[in-house]
Design a protein around this motif. Sequence first.
Motif: not given
Length: 260
Positions: A91-117
């Motif tokens: 759970d600690s690692l999951i929370l670290l990823e979530e906090k990191g993603l929340e603070k990201a300026r941009k999410i860069i991906t070619p993946h359609t499913h990920i982009a929809s999130l």
Amino acid sequence: MPQKKENVFFRRLIEDEKLVKKIRKLIPVESTRLVVSQNLLPFLHQEFITAGRTYDVLMNQTPIRQLQNELDIAYKKYSKSPTLNDFRAADSLILLEEKGLEKARKIITPHTHIASLYKNVIKLDWIIERKSPVGKGFNIVFPGSMLARKGGYEIKRLAKELNLTITITGKATEKAGFLNDITFQWAEKNYLETTRLIIYPVYIESHPKQLIKAIEAGIPIITTEACGLSECENVTIVPTGNYEQLRNAVIKQLALSNKI
């Protein structure tokens, strides 16, 4: 440190953590903006390497919490699967990823499913080089290993209900004897040259390389939203885990190819 669990996902997390510890000293102090790979993000955040900096995240996999939830949905259907408990993290690692993603300026991906999130997404295009069609083939291909997360149970059910012979590209299986009750053959090196249809009812996929090769060759594909591709010519997308829609799409495509 991720919780101890002996599977490929856990071992990869260990290696990612080691890599971050090695490279942290290589990042110049004066660097104020970073582009980081998703798999390293939790450990970069843990080591405060992202602190005081803006950063973009290159993503090719659904976030860990959602990935685990998607596998849990599959596990409810296939509770005897010995592989669907892989891809688990503390759970600690999951929370670290979530906090990191929340603070990201941009999410860069070619993946359609990920982009929809995400709303702050830069959607890239997969590199697809259209080539001359390979011609009409005769094999029905499953471009992966017969594992639950790749759609192995759905492929078995299709093979039985529709009396299909399946050409399989990957050698791993759910368990010993998993293929005993279907008719199948192993794919040869140049299997696309004899492929009539590709069926890939995958639950998680980070990089659909085999599907991209099939698109380039003009081969019809039936796959799920989880594959990361958008529906286009020769590519039919069905909801992940929806067997009835998958089956109907396969029947429709087989009927169409018989008329050509």
